[in-house]
Scaffold this active site. Structure first.
Site, PDB file in Angstrom:
ATOM      1  N   TYR A 114       3.086   0.639   9.561  1.00  0.00           N
ATOM      2  CA  TYR A 114       3.010  -0.567   9.040  1.00  0.00           C
ATOM      3  C   TYR A 114       4.385  -1.293   8.793  1.00  0.00           C
ATOM      4  CZ  TYR A 114       1.558  -4.489   6.018  1.00  0.00           C
ATOM      5  OH  TYR A 114       0.986  -5.682   5.254  1.00  0.00           O
TER       6      TYR A 114
ATOM      7  N   GLY B  97       6.366  -1.395  12.122  1.00  0.00           N
ATOM      8  CA  GLY B  97       5.681  -2.422  12.746  1.00  0.00           C
ATOM      9  C   GLY B  97       5.748  -3.862  12.379  1.00  0.00           C
TER      10      GLY B  97
ATOM     11  N   ASN C   3       2.465  -8.326  -3.032  1.00  0.00           N
ATOM     12  CA  ASN C   3       1.296  -7.978  -3.278  1.00  0.00           C
ATOM     13  C   ASN C   3       0.499  -9.382  -3.860  1.00  0.00           C
ATOM     14  OD1 ASN C   3       3.265  -5.393  -3.769  1.00  0.00           O
ATOM     15  ND2 ASN C   3       1.034  -4.539  -4.292  1.00  0.00           N
TER      16      ASN C   3
ATOM     17  N   SER D 227      -7.893  -4.609  -6.451  1.00  0.00           N
ATOM     18  CA  SER D 227      -9.441  -4.344  -6.235  1.00  0.00           C
ATOM     19  C   SER D 227      -9.843  -3.055  -6.601  1.00  0.00           C
ATOM     20  CB  SER D 227      -9.338  -4.678  -4.648  1.00  0.00           C
ATOM     21  OG  SER D 227      -8.473  -3.682  -3.805  1.00  0.00           O
TER      22      SER D 227
ATOM     23  N   PHE E 216      -8.931  -1.173  -9.187  1.00  0.00           N
ATOM     24  CA  PHE E 216      -8.821  -1.225 -10.381  1.00  0.00           C
ATOM     25  C   PHE E 216     -10.160  -1.938 -11.076  1.00  0.00           C
ATOM     26  CE2 PHE E 216      -4.289  -0.019 -11.580  1.00  0.00           C
ATOM     27  CZ  PHE E 216      -4.355   1.133 -10.798  1.00  0.00           C
TER      28      PHE E 216
ATOM     29  N   GLN F 218       5.690   2.675 -11.895  1.00  0.00           N
ATOM     30  CA  GLN F 218       6.178   1.781 -10.902  1.00  0.00           C
ATOM     31  C   GLN F 218       5.774   0.434 -10.878  1.00  0.00           C
ATOM     32  OE1 GLN F 218       3.710   4.239 -10.837  1.00  0.00           O
ATOM     33  NE2 GLN F 218       2.533   4.337  -8.798  1.00  0.00           N
TER      34      GLN F 218
ATOM     35  N   PRO G 151       6.752   2.800  -2.963  1.00  0.00           N
ATOM     36  CA  PRO G 151       7.922   2.107  -3.681  1.00  0.00           C
ATOM     37  C   PRO G 151       7.894   2.280  -5.250  1.00  0.00           C
ATOM     38  CG  PRO G 151       7.053   0.682  -2.119  1.00  0.00           C
ATOM     39  CD  PRO G 151       5.953   1.763  -2.264  1.00  0.00           C
ATOM     40  N   ARG G 152       9.060   2.511  -5.779  1.00  0.00           N
ATOM     41  CA  ARG G 152       9.323   2.589  -7.172  1.00  0.00           C
ATOM     42  C   ARG G 152       9.197   1.181  -7.839  1.00  0.00           C
ATOM     43  NH1 ARG G 152      14.921   5.079  -7.125  1.00  0.00           N
ATOM     44  NH2 ARG G 152      14.894   3.355  -5.280  1.00  0.00           N
ATOM     45  N   GLN G 153       9.608   0.061  -7.296  1.00  0.00           N
ATOM     46  CA  GLN G 153       9.328  -1.326  -7.573  1.00  0.00           C
ATOM     47  C   GLN G 153       9.565  -2.253  -6.584  1.00  0.00           C
ATOM     48  OE1 GLN G 153      13.053  -1.255 -10.010  1.00  0.00           O
ATOM     49  NE2 GLN G 153      14.375  -0.615  -8.192  1.00  0.00           N
TER      50      GLN G 153
END
Length: 320
Positions: free
Chosen positions: A150, A153, A179, A194, A196, A214, A279-281
């Site tokens: 992803y 790509g 996001n 979705s 959660f 994160q 990713p952490r952040q």
């Protein structure tokens, strides 16, 4: 390019997906003639069923890894599974839809002289060393990891856009999506909002990967679609890439606690091992979008979550 009327004929690839459905709705509301193309790998006929009676809406089952021959004025290329559970299921297909799909849509845009917007992603930044992430940051991406199909790509799709722009003077727009959430998300897509909400509504344990520290920035779909439309309508010299997302930053644990409170659920938080290359952040620098589009998100996290919770509550009632 067609000049015989003022109504634009607009192609939306991935048009039966989460964001594609919202985009089709918005374009129809503005009076455009919309061709929705989807292979229904992650998109759903249920999403666009309410649009089928609109004479300005057309649906075509097609895989963008194969050429498409239609006449259009603008193209929004959204075709690609965006949730890790889906894009990692068949990583070769994910890379194909990002790369071959971009080649085919850029080739179509070149042939009919259409303007094209490529839906890219914040994942091009990988696990960032710079925070928040500006468009000038080249990223920190693992090219051979489980998320690479992803991440790389989409990076290649951006490369292709700019090569077509330089080599063929193609009119391009590249949007890097952070996001995004809202109605029409796939109930089993594994994305954090979705996931959660559905777990909380069902009274199941809330699954948090890692320790929940994160961070992510969550943009409601209506705000994002507004950004798409404004970016597409800019002058040809504004190509991007442009961050589109909400700079409000929350830890994953904070998000879970807000959703539990809003749903009124007694679900418990359960912590699982963090997936590779997660990713952490993540937080967008949206200065460029503010400057060029006069755009910034208007919908708060709680307001957007309430609409999304209502959607999933109704969906689960109808699909017991």
């Amino acid at each position: 390019m067609r000049h015989y009327d003022t109504v634009k004929r607009i192609l939306v690839t991935g048009g039966a997906g989460f964001l594609g459905t919202h985009l089709c709705e918005r374009l129809l509301k503005e009076g455009h003639d919309v061709l929705c193309v989807d292979n229904f790998y992650t998109g759903s006929k249920r999403n666009i069923a309410h649009l089928l009676d609109n004479p300005m809406f057309e649906i075509m089952r097609h895989d963008v890894t194969f050429p498409l021959y239609v006449e259009v004025d603008e193209i929004y290329n959204l075709a690609c599974p965006a949730a890790p559970i889906h894009y990692q299921f068949d990583p070769v297909a994910t890379t194909k839809v990002s790369v071959h799909g971009a080649i085919n849509m850029l080739g179509l845009a070149k042939r009919v002289k259409a303007k094209i917007l490529q839906a890219s992603t914040s994942e091009v930044y990988g696990d960032p060393d710079i925070h928040p992430q500006p468009e000038s940051y080249w990223g920190n991406v693992n090219p051979i990891g489980p998320r690479s199909c992803y991440d790389e790509g989409k990076r290649c799709a951006e490369t292709l856009c700019y090569d077509y722009h330089r080599q063929h003077n193609l009119r391009i727009k590249v949007a890097r999506i952070f996001n995004t959430y809202g109605p029409y998300m796939h109930v089993n897509d594994g994305r954090v909002v979705s996931n959660f909400i559905v777990q909380a509504l069902r009274g199941e344990d809330i699954t948090i990967y890692g320790d929940g520290s994160q961070t992510r920035s969550f943009c409601y779909c209506d705000d994002l679609i507004e950004g798409f439309i404004r970016l597409m309508n800019t002058s040809d010299d504004v190509t991007g890439p442009m961050n589109l997302g909400n700079p409000g930053e929350f830890t994953i644990k904070e998000l879970a606690e807000i959703i539990l409170e809003m749903v009124g659920s007694k679900s418990k938080l359960v912590f699982m091992p963090l997936p590779s290359d997660d990713p952490r952040q993540r937080k967008p620098d949206i200065s460029f979008a503010k400057e060029k589009l006069d755009w910034a998100p208007q919908i708060s996290l709680r307001e957007g979550l309430m609409k999304t919770i209502d959607y999933f509550r109704n969906y689960l009632k109808e699909n017991l």
